[in-house]
Design a protein around this motif. Structure first.
Motif, PDB file in Angstrom:
ATOM      1  N   THR A  12       7.830  -0.245  -2.863  1.00 53.35           N
ATOM      2  CA  THR A  12       7.042   0.801  -2.565  1.00 53.35           C
ATOM      3  C   THR A  12       6.087   0.482  -3.814  1.00 53.35           C
ATOM      4  O   THR A  12       4.664   1.724  -3.751  1.00 53.35           O
ATOM      5  CB  THR A  12       7.901   1.942  -3.192  1.00 53.35           C
ATOM      6  OG1 THR A  12       8.764   2.097  -1.539  1.00 53.35           O
ATOM      7  CG2 THR A  12       6.854   3.095  -2.479  1.00 53.35           C
ATOM      8  N   ASN A  13       6.200   0.190  -4.838  1.00 54.89           N
ATOM      9  CA  ASN A  13       4.919   0.383  -5.836  1.00 54.89           C
ATOM     10  C   ASN A  13       4.165  -0.894  -5.764  1.00 54.89           C
ATOM     11  O   ASN A  13       3.128  -0.485  -5.665  1.00 54.89           O
ATOM     12  CB  ASN A  13       5.487   0.272  -6.990  1.00 54.89           C
ATOM     13  CG  ASN A  13       4.943  -0.191  -8.177  1.00 54.89           C
ATOM     14  OD1 ASN A  13       4.447   1.105  -8.913  1.00 54.89           O
ATOM     15  ND2 ASN A  13       4.160  -1.225  -8.487  1.00 54.89           N
ATOM     16  N   ALA A  14       4.445  -1.469  -5.250  1.00 49.56           N
ATOM     17  CA  ALA A  14       3.151  -2.736  -4.538  1.00 49.56           C
ATOM     18  C   ALA A  14       2.243  -1.860  -3.126  1.00 49.56           C
ATOM     19  O   ALA A  14       0.992  -2.356  -3.635  1.00 49.56           O
ATOM     20  CB  ALA A  14       3.946  -3.730  -4.296  1.00 49.56           C
ATOM     21  N   ILE A  15       2.983  -1.458  -2.608  1.00 52.16           N
ATOM     22  CA  ILE A  15       1.883  -0.848  -1.560  1.00 52.16           C
ATOM     23  C   ILE A  15       0.927   0.608  -1.824  1.00 52.16           C
ATOM     24  O   ILE A  15      -0.176   0.468  -1.841  1.00 52.16           O
ATOM     25  CB  ILE A  15       2.861  -0.108  -0.376  1.00 52.16           C
ATOM     26  CG1 ILE A  15       3.330  -1.230   0.476  1.00 52.16           C
ATOM     27  CG2 ILE A  15       2.525   0.909   0.811  1.00 52.16           C
ATOM     28  CD1 ILE A  15       4.671  -0.706   1.425  1.00 52.16           C
ATOM     29  N   GLN A  16       2.219   0.956  -2.841  1.00 51.28           N
ATOM     30  CA  GLN A  16       0.649   1.949  -3.773  1.00 51.28           C
ATOM     31  C   GLN A  16      -0.371   1.247  -4.639  1.00 51.28           C
ATOM     32  O   GLN A  16      -1.360   2.087  -4.527  1.00 51.28           O
ATOM     33  CB  GLN A  16       1.736   3.113  -4.187  1.00 51.28           C
ATOM     34  CG  GLN A  16       2.722   4.142  -3.761  1.00 51.28           C
ATOM     35  CD  GLN A  16       3.923   5.042  -4.501  1.00 51.28           C
ATOM     36  OE1 GLN A  16       3.649   3.970  -5.897  1.00 51.28           O
ATOM     37  NE2 GLN A  16       4.349   5.170  -4.184  1.00 51.28           N
ATOM     38  N   GLU A  17       0.229   0.362  -5.100  1.00 49.41           N
ATOM     39  CA  GLU A  17      -0.833   0.159  -5.869  1.00 49.41           C
ATOM     40  C   GLU A  17      -2.112  -0.897  -5.043  1.00 49.41           C
ATOM     41  O   GLU A  17      -2.876  -1.279  -5.365  1.00 49.41           O
ATOM     42  CB  GLU A  17      -0.466  -1.320  -6.832  1.00 49.41           C
ATOM     43  CG  GLU A  17       0.662  -1.338  -7.478  1.00 49.41           C
ATOM     44  CD  GLU A  17      -0.517  -0.283  -8.925  1.00 49.41           C
ATOM     45  OE1 GLU A  17      -1.891  -0.798  -9.408  1.00 49.41           O
ATOM     46  OE2 GLU A  17       0.776   0.505  -9.750  1.00 49.41           O
ATOM     47  N   GLY A  18      -1.642  -1.294  -3.997  1.00 45.05           N
ATOM     48  CA  GLY A  18      -2.693  -2.292  -2.989  1.00 45.05           C
ATOM     49  C   GLY A  18      -4.602  -1.220  -2.504  1.00 45.05           C
ATOM     50  O   GLY A  18      -4.970  -1.178  -2.327  1.00 45.05           O
TER      51      GLY A  18
END
Length: 389
Positions: A245-251
């Protein structure tokens, strides 16, 4: 008479195999599959390097293996796509029998690789998951039963297919592998509906599925933990879902840059179950939407061709294969964005895995063979477009 009015269909039985195959194959779907595999190799260059380093292997060890398995899967897909519906049925039945026997033998010869579920068979130099190879064969056998039930004085094929489905679903649930069990059940329900069966048995099957899920939640700590984590208002940032979830938000929209993502160093399954999180972090929403579009091309093109199909077996089997392919992709991406509980299901042709990519090649080979343009389908299309008198 038909040829005099509408013209001949450009298909000659004496044509060489390759020209005839190229002229009748769905080129859009075929191109989309190759593009998906290309995207998978691109993401593998980033996602699998941390795992190779952790295991003391050369950086691109898993990339090379994926290229090998993927090459085999694509060759199998192209070879099977040249088959007739009758040949697809024969190969599918034999393949299903072998996969089913292997699945039933898992408690004796299978292994869990420390993951708590006996799903794999180890060959020493490699391993494979029988349930991956079971899916395309199951669709073919179920479609064969259902098509036989449509014939005059035909056997109770829908009942036979339901009994077979129940046996497989229970076997998979006992592993436990609820993701594959759900996909098998959903594929059967779609084919059952397409075969023209009454809606009441589908409602009953849905009720039984809900009851089975309730029992699994109350009797399996593994299932309860995953569902509770999914329903929780807060996401533990130290879990796989939290990292994804954090990776998708950061992208964001365009990503943080090629090779600049960090989630691949935190997620143990970044190269398999959560490959879309790597795509979203490094390449952003743009690439994720592109991946979704490629899956949509395969599914929608196949379903549109099935609408003109007059052979019951080809229509039912093609629809089942298309839905199984699309729903598996939907489940994988839904888990990554926390729309679904974690299920441990790969993204077809994109995730790393020999069993996954070869089994996907078999399924798409069957699908491309069944959606090829044939004379009777072309005539049906022309008649369907004929203006009313």
């Amino acid at each position: 008479m038909t040829e005099m009015v509408f013209g001949t269909v450009p298909l000659r039985a004496t044509d060489p195999v390759l020209p005839r195959w190229w002229r009748t194959i769905d080129k859009w779907a075929l191109t989309a599959v190759f593009a998906l595999f290309g995207v998978g190799m691109l993401l593998g260059l980033a996602a699998s390097v941390p795992l190779a380093e952790k295991n003391g292997l050369e950086p691109f060890y898993y990339v090379k293996r994926q290229a090998l398995f993927g090459g085999v899967g694509l060759v199998v897909m192209v070879a099977l796509s040249m088959m007739s519906p009758q040949q697809v049925r024969r190969i599918g039945v034999v393949g299903f029998a072998l996969a089913f026997l292997t699945l039933m033998a898992l408690p004796v010869i299978g292994t869990d690789f420390g993951k708590g579920a006996v799903r794999w068979i180890s060959l020493g130099f490699a391993s494979f998951q029988p349930s991956e190879f079971l899916k395309p064969g199951f669709v073919i056998v179920s479609a064969w039963f259902m098509a036989a039930a449509l014939e005059v004085a035909g056997p109770p094929g829908r009942l036979y297919s339901f009994i077979l489905t129940a046996l497989i679903v229970v076997t998979l649930a006992l592993q436990p592998d609820f993701g594959q069990a759900s996909l098998i059940l959903f594929s059967w329900m779609v084919m059952y509906f397409v075969s023209g069966a009454p809606i009441l048995p589908l409602v009953a099957a849905g009720g039984l599925s809900a009851a089975g899920g309730f029992l699994a939640y109350n009797m399996s700590e593994h299932v309860a933990r995953r569902i509770n984590g999914f329903l929780s208002a807060e996401v533990d940032p130290r879990t796989q879902i939290g990292y994804a979830t954090n990776a998708i938000q950061e992208g964001g929209f365009f990503g943080v840059g090629v090779g600049e993502g960090s989630v691949k160093w935190s997620l143990p399954d970044a190269h398999t179950d959560f490959i879309v999180a790597v795509a979203a972090e490094e390449y952003g929403l743009v690439l994720v939407l592109g991946i979704i579009a490629l899956y949509a091309v395969v599914v929608l093109r196949s379903l549109s061709r099935m609408m003109a199909e007059r052979d019951p077996f080809a229509r039912i089997a093609g629809t089942g294969l298309a839905f199984a392919f699309g729903v598996q992709a939907l489940i994988n991406m839904g888990v990554a964005v926390r729309l679904l509980p974690a299920k441990g299901m790969t993204l077809p042709f994109v995730s790393y895995g020999g069993s996954s990519v070869i089994a996907s090649g078999i399924a798409l080979g069957f699908l491309l063979a069944l959606t090829r343009t044939r004379p009777k389908n072309e005539i049906a299309r022309i008649l369907g477009n004929r203006p009313a008198a």
